[in-house]
Write a protein that holds these residues in place. Structure first.
Motif, mmCIF file in Angstrom:
data_model
loop_
_atom_site.group_PDB
_atom_site.id
_atom_site.type_symbol
_atom_site.label_atom_id
_atom_site.label_comp_id
_atom_site.label_asym_id
_atom_site.label_seq_id
_atom_site.Cartn_x
_atom_site.Cartn_y
_atom_site.Cartn_z
ATOM 1 N N LYS A 42 -0.940 11.808 -8.199
ATOM 2 C CA LYS A 42 -1.521 12.233 -6.928
ATOM 3 C C LYS A 42 -0.569 13.226 -6.271
ATOM 4 N N ILE B 167 -0.707 8.619 7.065
ATOM 5 C CA ILE B 167 -1.714 7.813 7.779
ATOM 6 C C ILE B 167 -1.239 6.371 7.901
ATOM 7 N N MET B 168 -0.655 5.841 6.805
ATOM 8 C CA MET B 168 -0.149 4.472 6.834
ATOM 9 C C MET B 168 1.005 4.343 7.808
ATOM 10 N N GLN C 244 -0.282 4.325 11.262
ATOM 11 C CA GLN C 244 -0.898 3.024 11.543
ATOM 12 C C GLN C 244 0.156 1.981 11.885
ATOM 13 N N ASP D 54 -2.031 15.127 -0.769
ATOM 14 C CA ASP D 54 -3.278 14.372 -0.822
ATOM 15 C C ASP D 54 -3.063 12.894 -0.553
ATOM 16 N N ASP E 281 0.828 -1.212 0.000
ATOM 17 C CA ASP E 281 0.000 0.000 0.000
ATOM 18 C C ASP E 281 0.860 1.258 0.000
ATOM 19 N N GLN F 236 -1.949 9.233 1.297
ATOM 20 C CA GLN F 236 -2.256 8.615 2.586
ATOM 21 C C GLN F 236 -1.002 8.072 3.277
ATOM 22 N N GLN F 237 0.219 8.490 2.825
ATOM 23 C CA GLN F 237 1.440 7.889 3.328
ATOM 24 C C GLN F 237 1.642 8.104 4.828
ATOM 25 N N GLU G 236 1.354 4.040 -2.945
ATOM 26 C CA GLU G 236 1.000 5.437 -2.682
ATOM 27 C C GLU G 236 2.169 6.347 -3.091
#
Length: 491
Positions: A77, A86-87, A90, A81, A64, A83-84, A68
């Motif tokens: 992208k 957020i990953m 996580q 914007d 993922d 999601q790096q 990204e």
């Protein structure tokens, strides 16, 4: 000198001491197994959860996150914007959570993974800075390759962690096997001991009372199942004679009370229903006779003949030679006669339609169920509505009572004023309560039908009311197709 029989108290005490001893020794393996099972289960749950979570995080960083970053570098992208972060957050939180329950060897791998995650975040920040400064594509690609390399390393660390956890599971499994064997040995020893104690106790104190106690136990079970005619044989044991006699007296008295209560309730409810019918009939009789007189004075002879025939048929079916059961066709004929009378009386506010499935004409049903519902629809629904209203009476066969086509649904539907939610709640409350008949307001017709349904169909049938204020009301009930009746039908 004749020795006294053992007193019940000594027998009871012997049994009690034996049971306490057996229970106490049986608690030992139970407590041990519960503790071991609790510990091993928690460890297994922790290992399984950690393995699944580590596998998931490995997929996040290797697939993922790389996808990204590629999208950002390829220009499909914007970095802001993506999601790096957020990953990465996580992954960071997941590693911290797994550290709480991981073994010592597994925790060392997680510490390395934590540092690797921080390195990975630095490379991501570097890529973001390069993109913001509009660095050459080659520099961005180099940064991306660094990120992929660190991601692969972090994924490998997650796999190492999984392997370490699996090794820990093997150790846990070995401990469980040893504990199970030890518990097995304990249970065998305790089982042998309990069997020896129980054997000598039962031989010593239970022979003289086993059979009468068993007989009285059977009697109590039969009474609990409703066989109130069952009686216990007298055991001819001094301690148990009174108990057996009292059980027999209790069973007899319970049967007498149940029979008396059933008869009293049936007579009471039937009397209440007949009283309600008597309250309704005179009012309807006077109004109908006044209508006939008014029509005759107006020389509307056809209407006089029609309403008189309907009126005669209405009361002929109502009486039914004293029978409580009639066929479906006669019940529909009865409500049709009532609606004919009311349509002549209120030509400007009432239209109606009656429909019925084929094959139901000769099915027996409790009489005078539909007319009170129709009357309620007219006087509390249509008369309070502006313009002409319509009443729909339908009879349909449905699947019910555990059989295909085993029920008949009777429905009375009107498009009158309907109930407000508050009023509908009050009506349902009055119908389901055991309130006095005299205290009912405008729901005595519904109360009448609902109580008669519960009485004659053993409370397996009751009214269902659906209403929306300003739109109308639907009242229905479902009865079994084959009703058991104790009297001939009036056909």
């Amino acid at each position: 000198m004749i020795k006294d029989r053992p007193r019940k108290r000594s027998i009871s005490a012997s049994f009690r001491l034996t049971y306490i001893f057996i229970i106490l020794i049986m608690i030992i393996p139970i407590g041990y197994s519960m503790v071991v099972l609790r510990i091993q289960t928690r460890r297994y749950d922790s290992i399984i959860s950690n393995v699944a979570y580590a596998n998931y995080l490995s997929s996040v960083v290797q697939q993922d996150l790389s996808s990204e970053i590629w999208a950002v570098v390829a220009g499909t992208k914007r970095f802001n914007d993506g999601q790096q972060y957020i990953m990465l957050r996580q992954v960071r939180v997941g590693i911290a959570d797994m550290m709480k329950s991981a073994s010592a060897s597994s925790r060392e791998v997680l510490e390395v993974a934590s540092r690797t995650e921080k390195t990975l975040e630095k490379y991501v920040q570097l890529l973001g800075a390069q993109i913001e400064m509009k660095s050459p594509v080659s520099e961005n690609e180099n940064a991306m390759e660094q990120i992929r390399g660190v991601s692969a390393l972090l994924g490998d660390l997650m796999q190492e962690f999984i392997i370490a956890e699996i090794e820990g599971a093997e150790v846990t499994n070995e401990n469980t096997r040893r504990s199970s064997f030890f518990l097995f040995v304990i249970e065998i020893a305790i089982g042998i001991l309990a069997a020896v104690v129980a054997y000598f106790a039962s031989v010593g104190i239970s022979q003289t009372i086993r059979r009468p106690i068993h007989k009285m136990e059977e009697l109590s079970t039969r009474i609990a199942r409703g066989e109130l005619s069952a009686r216990a044989e007298m055991p001819h044991v001094e301690e148990l004679d009174n108990l057996a006699s009292n059980l027999n007296t209790m069973a007899k008295r319970i049967q007498e009370l149940i029979d008396e209560n059933i008869l009293e309730q049936k007579n009471l409810k039937k009397a209440e229903m007949k009283t309600l019918q008597a309250q309704i009939t005179p009012h309807f009789l006077y109004n109908t006779l006044d209508t006939i007189i008014w029509l005759a004075e107006s020389e509307e002879n056809d209407d006089v003949v029609e309403i008189t025939k309907a009126f005669s048929n209405f009361f002929r079916i109502s009486l039914s030679r004293g029978h409580e059961w009639i066929t479906v066709s006669r019940e529909l004929e009865h409500v049709s006669s009532y609606l004919t009378i009311q349509k002549i009386r209120y030509p400007n506010i009432l239209t109606y339609e009656i429909i019925s499935d084929e094959g139901l004409d000769e099915v027996p049903v409790l009489k005078l169920l539909l007319q009170p519902l129709v009357e309620n629809a007219i006087y509390h629904g249509l008369k309070n509505k502006r313009g002409r209203g319509k009443i729909m009476v339908s009879v349909k066969r449905i699947d019910a009572f555990g059989m295909t086509g085993g029920g008949i649904r009777f429905t009375v539907e009107d498009n009158g004023l309907g109930f407000t939610p508050e009023r509908l709640k009050e009506v349902l409350s009055e119908m389901s309560s055991s309130t006095e008949v005299e205290s009912l307001q405008a729901t005595y017709g519904l109360y009448n039908v609902n109580k008669r349904l519960e009485l004659y169909y053993d409370k397996q049938v009751s009214l269902e009311i659906v209403s929306e204020y300003g739109m109308g009301t639907t009242v229905s009930f479902v009865v079994p197709v084959k009703a058991k009746v104790s009297e001939e039908l009036d056909v």
